[in-house]
Every structure is written in C-alpha cells, then in structure tokens.
Scaffold this active site. Sequence first.
Site, PDB file in Angstrom:
ATOM      1  N   SER A  74     -20.889 119.740  18.465  1.00 51.55           N
ATOM      2  CA  SER A  74     -19.584 118.904  18.919  1.00 51.55           C
ATOM      3  C   SER A  74     -19.858 117.948  19.021  1.00 51.55           C
ATOM      4  CB  SER A  74     -18.731 119.896  19.812  1.00 51.55           C
ATOM      5  OG  SER A  74     -19.245 119.756  20.516  1.00 51.55           O
ATOM      6  N   LYS A 103     -24.049 121.625  24.036  1.00 53.85           N
ATOM      7  CA  LYS A 103     -23.301 121.501  22.607  1.00 53.85           C
ATOM      8  C   LYS A 103     -25.243 119.773  22.237  1.00 53.85           C
ATOM      9  CE  LYS A 103     -20.566 124.561  21.336  1.00 53.85           C
ATOM     10  NZ  LYS A 103     -20.960 124.625  19.792  1.00 53.85           N
ATOM     11  N   TYR A 107     -20.594 122.868  29.188  1.00 54.04           N
ATOM     12  CA  TYR A 107     -20.232 122.984  27.410  1.00 54.04           C
ATOM     13  C   TYR A 107     -21.138 121.592  27.010  1.00 54.04           C
ATOM     14  CZ  TYR A 107     -17.868 122.437  22.939  1.00 54.04           C
ATOM     15  OH  TYR A 107     -17.470 122.633  21.250  1.00 54.04           O
TER      16      TYR A 107
END
Length: 165
Positions: A141, A157, A153
Amino acid sequence: MTTKTVLVTGAQQGIGAAAARAFAAAGYDVAVNWLDDRAAAEVIAADIAAAGRRAVLVQGSVGTAAECAALVQAAINGLGRLDVLVNNAGIFPRVEFLQMTEAQWDAVLDVNLKGSAFCAQAAARHMVAAGIKGVILNLSSGAIRGAPLGVHYSATKNGVVGITR
C-alpha cells in the site's frame, strides 16, 4: 490448453474480492481464501462461477507458516495446480502508538508480513516442483511513513515491498 489458476488470499472482501473477480473475468479458475465470513466468500465464488470459471473456497488464516502451507495446499488440491498467488490478506487494527501492545504488533506482523512471505514460499515450492512458470503478486500500500494509528501496519506493508525484490 491448461486453464490457469490463482489463489487470492483475503478474497472475502475489498481488494481481494475484486482481484478474484478480475482473474475469473480473465479466464482463471480461482481459489477464494476467506477467514471469518463464509457467506461473503460464497458470493465471490458465485460471481466467479457466473463468469464461467471454477471457484474453490479455502478457509484459513495466513498468520503462521503452517497455516500458509495448508492454505496453498488446499488451493492446489481444489484446482489441481497453482499458477498465480495474490498475497492480499492483511489486517489494520487502528491503535495509538503509545498504547500499542506487543500482541497487537505481533498480530499485524504475523498476518501482513509473515503471511505474505510464507504463502509465497509455499506457492513457489509448488511452482518450482511442478515446473510452472508462475507469478506471485505481493500487494502492499501507500503506507510509506508511519500513521498515527498504524505504525505496525506501515512497517508490515513496507516489509512486503522487500519480499518482492
């Protein structure tokens, strides 16, 4: 001609569901991985069948290497082979950095980063052994820098990007 096959992790919703439908539209048989919403996965499978392709439902988490291996094997058992893996499954529980626990950090790393690595490993082992010139797509992302509620997160990623290199 052999029909191409794909396993999409986290295909019960969102980007994974869209990827599963797109692969079916392109002529692939699809293994739809789902975690906790069988009804949603069945809708995706019905859409794949409506596109004239086979769909198999593969329930499971990607949180451990053993779960990844089992999930990939279930897809191979259901479809006969695996040509493409789409590593899409991911979680993003929002939590303030200063309140984050080790267990919250580990859960996100297990699913988002370890899951991508070990699903890719299991799929690659099958592809190499079967002489399949396959494709592994690791979805990441735009999480380039830490977000106030998603440091864990963002770390995962960015790590997924490293798996593809």
